[in-house]
Design an enzyme around this catalytic site. Structure first.
Site, PDB file in Angstrom:
ATOM      1  CG  ASP A  98       3.993  -2.934   6.468  1.00  0.00           C
ATOM      2  OD1 ASP A  98       4.320  -3.835   5.660  1.00  0.00           O
ATOM      3  OD2 ASP A  98       4.613  -2.724   7.524  1.00  0.00           O
TER       4      ASP A  98
ATOM      5  CG  ASP B 252       4.133  -7.533   3.683  1.00  0.00           C
ATOM      6  OD1 ASP B 252       4.736  -8.611   3.511  1.00  0.00           O
ATOM      7  OD2 ASP B 252       4.467  -6.700   4.546  1.00  0.00           O
TER       8      ASP B 252
ATOM      9  CG  ASP C  71       5.050 -10.166   9.565  1.00  0.00           C
ATOM     10  OD1 ASP C  71       4.340 -10.593  10.491  1.00  0.00           O
ATOM     11  OD2 ASP C  71       5.941 -10.836   9.031  1.00  0.00           O
TER      12      ASP C  71
END
Length: 259
Positions: A209, A13, A15
């Protein structure tokens, strides 16, 4: 996970893993450098459909992160791939930005508000009541409802912003029709991404995250999963989910030596 095959390709990922509010996370540059030196195929993923891969390449480069255009995979690209597989050469009424419209143009889709095959909802900073009203009427008229991702909010320096999932809920409430979400946590985004780089799930890993999107999608696609604690999911929240990542690490810096 000791019996898993060695990792030959990586998906990560963007961000919360590589950057946070426009600033690189320590270790991101070293991780990307190690990936490129290894020659292993990799993809940087984002559910944000606003930008094209070229746009994101330029934005990341300004932050000091060099990610090749061909190594960027967005929910807009996953959506376009899905529509090209389902109904090649179709038509769509699109609410979104250049990332989505460019992806649909590139697969030969006609963008129109006249009897489209699909209404495709993506991210935009200028959701208009007129566009949403048109989408509602087209869906009620028979257009199929597709959305790039289910994220209800998106990050900004001023705080959270309404995102695709929130606007999709409004349209669903007005029409009674649920959209098909092409982006994470749909494992379709992972599988189409793996196909794009010629990788296989049993020898691939996903870094994210968020437990409810990144880890879930990676797990359902059959990949090893790594949760970093530099984004949304906190350590104490991991046990709240009925599934677990393969490993939890503090940040992307802890994975450099695993490449």
């Amino acid at each position: 996970m000791a019996d898993r095959r060695p990792i030959e390709s990586w998906l990560t990922d963007m961000d919360g893993v590589l950057i946070h509010e426009g600033v690189p996370i320590p270790g991101a540059d070293a991780f990307l450098k190690k990936l490129k030196e290894s020659g292993k195929p990799f993809l940087v993923l984002t559910n944000n459909s606003i930008y094209t891969p070229r746009d994101l390449h330029a934005r990341l480069r300004r932050m000091g992160l060099d990610v090749p255009v061909e190594s960027i995979w967005t929910s807009a690209l996953a959506t376009a791939q899905f529509l090209d597989d389902q109904r090649p050469g179709g038509s769509a009424y699109v609410i979104g930005e250049a990332g989505l419209t460019t992806a649909l143009h590139d697969i030969g889709y006609i963008l129109t508000d006249h009897e489209p095959d699909y209404v495709v909802l993506g991210e935009t900073r200028t959701y208009s009541f007129e566009a949403m009203t048109k989408a509602v009427r087209l869906i009620e008229g028979g257009a199929r409802f597709i959305a790039t991702n289910p994220d209800e909010t998106g990050p900004s320096t001023e705080g959270p912003l309404p995102a695709t999932g929130a606007v999709a809920a409004l349209i669903t409430k007005a029409t009674g029709k649920q959209p098909y979400f092409a982006g994470k946590p749909n494992p379709l985004m992972m599988r189409t991404g793996l196909n794009a780089i010629g990788a296989h799930s049993e020898t691939s890993a996903m870094i994210g995250d968020r437990m409810d999107t990144d880890v879930l999608a990676g797990m359902e696609a059959g990949m090893q999963t790594y949760l970093v604690l530099t984004g949304l999911t906190r350590p104490e929240q991991v046990e709240n989910f009925p599934y677990r990542p393969s490993k939890v690490v503090d940040s992307i810096a802890d994975l450099v030596d695993r490449v």
